[in-house]
Every structure is written in C-alpha cells, then in structure tokens.
Enzyme design. Structure first.
Site, PDB file in Angstrom:
ATOM      1  N   HIS B 187       0.832  -1.205   0.000  1.00  0.00           N
ATOM      2  CA  HIS B 187       0.000   0.000   0.000  1.00  0.00           C
ATOM      3  C   HIS B 187       0.869   1.258   0.000  1.00  0.00           C
ATOM      4  CE1 HIS B 187      -3.712  -2.090   0.106  1.00  0.00           C
ATOM      5  NE2 HIS B 187      -3.309  -2.832   1.121  1.00  0.00           N
ATOM      6  N   PRO B 188       0.594   2.162  -0.966  1.00  0.00           N
ATOM      7  CA  PRO B 188       1.523   3.283  -1.154  1.00  0.00           C
ATOM      8  C   PRO B 188       1.199   4.548  -0.358  1.00  0.00           C
ATOM      9  CG  PRO B 188       0.024   3.101  -3.017  1.00  0.00           C
ATOM     10  CD  PRO B 188      -0.438   2.119  -2.003  1.00  0.00           C
ATOM     11  N   CYS B 189       0.236   4.469   0.580  1.00  0.00           N
ATOM     12  CA  CYS B 189      -0.216   5.710   1.214  1.00  0.00           C
ATOM     13  C   CYS B 189       0.891   6.405   2.022  1.00  0.00           C
ATOM     14  CB  CYS B 189      -1.456   5.466   2.066  1.00  0.00           C
ATOM     15  SG  CYS B 189      -1.270   4.198   3.297  1.00  0.00           S
ATOM     16  N   ASP B 190       1.859   5.678   2.525  1.00  0.00           N
ATOM     17  CA  ASP B 190       2.914   6.326   3.320  1.00  0.00           C
ATOM     18  C   ASP B 190       4.298   6.197   2.652  1.00  0.00           C
ATOM     19  OD1 ASP B 190       2.853   3.657   3.682  1.00  0.00           O
ATOM     20  OD2 ASP B 190       2.852   3.672   5.869  1.00  0.00           O
ATOM     21  N   THR B 191       4.292   6.048   1.326  1.00  0.00           N
ATOM     22  CA  THR B 191       5.543   5.828   0.589  1.00  0.00           C
ATOM     23  C   THR B 191       6.559   6.948   0.802  1.00  0.00           C
ATOM     24  OG1 THR B 191       4.362   4.624  -1.114  1.00  0.00           O
ATOM     25  CG2 THR B 191       6.508   5.466  -1.711  1.00  0.00           C
TER      26      THR B 191
END
Lengths: 295, 219
Positions: B187-191
């Site tokens: 999941h890229p939300c906090d990349t």
C-alpha cells in the site's frame, strides 16, 4: 438529502443463492441447497459467506473450508467481483439483459437475483481470493476508504487521525446497518470542498471494464462537472450527443440524469466504501422508444 | 540577604521540579491515551504528514517524472542487476516493469516456492510508484511439475517482509480500463515518508523507492 441517503443505505436485493450443480454430491437436487435471502445493496457479498457455507456445506463434494480451495460467486457463469458492493454487481450484471428488468415486484411476486456459489483450486482471474475471511474484507474496505480520503482531500490525514474506537465503530456500523454512526464518521472524512471525487464506472458491454477516472468537482470555469462532461470525454463513442448509444447511468438501482452534477450526486449516493459507483446499463426497448434513440 | 537569595533559589528549584513533574505526567498521560486509542502506525504517519505540511514540502512523484525515472532505471540496468532477477519485461506504453525473480534466501518455506513475480507500476490516486507481488509455487503431478499462483494469508511471514510495509490482496487494473487481476499490493499511502521526501531527493526518487521497497524484499 437525508431521505435519499436513507433510501440508499436501506436498499436491498432479494437473492436466491444456489450451488453449481457440478459441485453437488451425486443425487442432491439443486433446489435442496438453495437459499433465499435479502441482502443490503451496500455490503460485500462474502460477508454472508460463513452463513451460506454453513447452510450448504453438507451437500458439497468437497470441504470448502479446505485451505487449498477458493470460494467465489457467479451469475450466469460469470464470476462476480466481490470487492464491489452487491447493489453495483446487480446493476452491472443485470444490465446485460435489459428485458429481465421489465418485471418488477408485485403484490403476489418478487424479483429474485439468482447467483451461484462456486469453488475450486484456483479463483477465476480478477476475483480476489478470500484467504483471511472477515479480517481480509474489513482490511480491504479500510484501504478503500484510505483511497477515498486521498482522492477527496489530497492526503490520508482524516483517515489516519481516526481513533481506533472510531475505526472499529465505522466498520461495525456497516455490519449492524447503523446509518447514523456510519455517516457520523464518514462526514469526518468527506470535506465540504473536495479536491477530486472518488467515482468508479462499471461498464459491462462490449466487455467488462472498470474505470476509476480522476474527476474534479469543478471545471476550470468553476462550473460543477456533470456526468455528461465526464462521460463524453471518457467514452466519446458511447456518449456523443449525435447518435448516442442506448445506454443510461444507474446508481443504487436509480437512473441518474446525465446532466446531474457529480459532487451533488456523490453526497447523496456514495457507497459504504466511500466511492460513487456508476453502472452503465443498456436501455430496454421501451426506454429506447421513449428516448427516441436509435441503435 | 544571602539567606533570602538561597531560599528563593530553593523555591525556584522546587517550582521547576514541580512543573517538570507535572508536564512529564501530562505528556505521559497523553502518550498512554494515544497508545490505547490510536493505531501507532497511523499516529506516526499522521505526525509525518503534519510535519511535512508545516515544512510545505513535496510529497509525491508526478506521473511524467515517474515515467522518466522508470525508463532510466531500466536503461541503466539497475533493476536487472539484482541477483534474484531471472526475467524482466519493460512496457514503455503502460510504463510498467514486470519481473520474475528467484526466491530470496530470507524466505521461509522455500521448498514449495517456485518464483516471485513483481510488477512496478504507478498509483494515480496516491501519485506514488506502486509495487505488486505474486507468489508461484511448484505443484508435482505423477508425470510433470507445474507452477501455479499461490495466495497465502501469511505472505509477510513467508517472505520475511519487514512489518513496516502494509501488504494486502488487491484487485488491480494494469491500465485504467483493463481487466482486473489479483495481486498483493504494497500500500503506497505512506511511501514518501518511508523513503524520504526532501526536494533534493526528487531526481533519485525511484532509485530510493526501489531500494526501500523492491530490493529490501529481495535480500
């Protein structure tokens, strides 16, 4: 608006669930393991899976709790993508046969949507395998809301800052069908002035396609975007004003005018996963005649 | 006079100790409240978001910049150079890289595993690179051996993936209009918070991302 939200939240479908005859023990009739249930439109189908499994497992050739087997649902041999709300699947799939929608519920009969339970060693392509049961479904739903939050606000801050108690209550509100609690938390995430609007477009013909376009609430000249604006840009072949295809847009079983503003429609019709799901449905012969459209 | 000063000094000291003690207890109570009521991963990310907002820094990579950097990474061979890489396909029209790799040595249960499949693509929602993963296992028949997709529920433990990554089964369209496929998605939300979001990192954003996401799995 509250009245529409209430109708959307309480919308339900009569479902007749059967099992694929090839998966039944020899001699067991299909009717014997069919279930008639009423399912809210705004929910994921596998949330009823434990109940369904329990009702039919004695008639199946294999043990569907086996870790090597995957379970999914089909409508007329087409696998259903459970990761979209039940109502959206119903609208999209039944749109393929518009004549089937003609007969509505009457005082002596009700419409039933017949779907089949299937299982096998591999889930069909595109169908998310259910490997962690309700925990996976809840996790998937939370991530949908994170995406929605990002699309609306440009960051996931509103979702991240929800207390664990609120996150838990948010999910429970879906399970317990408690609209008041659901909307209380949803309004913390949905801003008054959104950056973009989370919309998913489900197209069944000429082939199954699911589009998630980036849609702004307002055009450059500050006019609110309408469905016509978006669809003529996205699907020009189907929605050009001249020679328009016999297609209508449906949300929660209700036909939406193409001139409707998207954000206003979003606020009234957003689904339990935070997205506005739009199904492109074929018009019935009567509807074509009324609208004066030609094939 | 001296006695007065000493007495005042003592008073001041005791007041300071009292204040510090009170503040310490208040902070402690706040921390306990946060610990009990919030998901700590979310709190950390929220803290970084707020910090980022205060600093008014860039948070994501644009699609055109991602395409440029992906093209460079492929042409320079930095992805292919990974020792586990067996096969790589770069699609310049959809700006994706599909990669077949061997099983990393840190993976457990490796007897059954055949190979891993990675896809590097772009999330238009989060405006970040997106890493997708699928596991293939060997299945023996009487006559032949074949490989098939495997979707275990404990994928992080099996591949020994760092707990900082949020990994979940997701339905992915390879393009905005194409059919769906099931993949494990990082999941890229906090990349941008995981790989650093300073403006000077922009030129090497994808390189840093590859190191943190892809190459940390392939150890």
């Amino acid at each position: 608006m509250d009245e529409i939200r209430n109708l959307v939240w309480n919308g339900a479908i009569n479902v007749k669930l059967t099992v694929k005859s090839t998966l039944l023990i020899a001699g067991v009739k299909k009717e014997r393991c069919s279930l008639n249930i009423r399912i809210p439109r705004d929910i994921y189908l596998p949330m009823y899976l434990p109940f369904m499994k329990n009702q039919v497992k004695d008639y199946l050739k294999a043990d569907i709790d086996d870790r090597e087997l995957f379970v999914w649902f089909e409508y007329e041999n087409v696998p259903l993508y459970w990761n979209y709300p039940v109502g959206v699947l119903f609208d999209s799939m039944t749109s393929l046969i518009p004549s089937g929608r003609k007969r509505g519920d009457t005082s002596s009969s009700i419409n039933m949507w017949t779907i089949e339970l299937a299982y096998g060693p591999q889930a069909p392509s595109g169908v998310l395998p259910i490997v962690k049961g309700q925990e996976q479904i809840q996790g998937y739903w939370m991530h949908q809301w994170k995406q929605v939050c990002f699309i609306l606000n440009g960051s996931a801050k509103q979702m991240m800052s929800l207390a664990m108690y609120d996150s838990k209550k948010f999910w429970e509100s879906v399970i317990k069908r408690d609209r008041k609690s659901f909307e209380f938390i949803a309004t913390k995430i949905i801003p008054a002035k959104p950056r973009h609007i989370p919309v998913v477009i489900h197209q069944s013909l000429p082939e199954m396609q699911i589009m998630q376009p980036v849609i702004s609430a307002f055009q450059a000249d500050q006019h609110e975007e309408t469905f016509m604006d978006v669809l003529t840009h996205l699907l020009p072949v189907l929605f050009e004003k001249k020679g328009r295809a016999p297609i209508k847009i449906v949300c929660s079983g209700i036909e939406i005018p193409l001139e409707a503003h998207i954000y206003e429609t979003y606020l009234r019709f957003f689904s339990f996963d935070g997205f506005l799901h739009i199904s492109l449905c074929l018009l019935t012969a009567n509807e074509v005649a009324i609208e004066g459209l030609e094939n | 006079m001296i006695c007065f000063i000493v007495s005042m000094h003592n008073h001041l000291l005791s007041y300071m100790v009292l204040f510090i003690t009170i503040y310490f207890h208040i902070y402690l109570l706040i921390l306990i409240y946060i610990y009990q009521n919030y998901n700590l991963e979310n709190v950390y990310v929220l803290f970084l978001i707020l910090q980022n907002r205060i600093r008014n820094k860039r948070k994501m990579i644009s699609h055109s910049e991602y395409c440029r950097q992906l093209n460079s990474a492929y042409n320079e061979g930095s992805v292919q150079a990974n020792p586990y890489c067996q096969q790589i396909v770069y699609d310049s029209s959809s700006h994706t890289i599909l990669m077949k790799t061997g099983i990393p040595s840190k993976a457990s249960n490796s007897m059954r595993l055949d190979h891993l499949e990675f896809k590097i693509t772009y999330s238009h929602v989060y405006q970040e690179p997106l890493l997708l993963l699928r596991i293939w296992i060997r299945e023996h028949n009487d006559e032949f051996t074949m490989s098939k997709l495997w979707f275990p529920k404990d994928v992080k433990q099996i591949l020994n993936i760092d707990s900082a990554f949020q990994l979940g089964l997701d339905s992915i369209s390879s393009d905005m209009r194409q059919h769906q496929e099931a993949w494990y998605s990082f999941h890229p939300c906090d990349t941008s918070y995981m790989i650093g979001d300073k403006p000077e990192y922009l030129d090497k954003y994808l390189e840093r991302w590859l190191s943190v996401f892809l190459f940390s799995v392939l150890l």
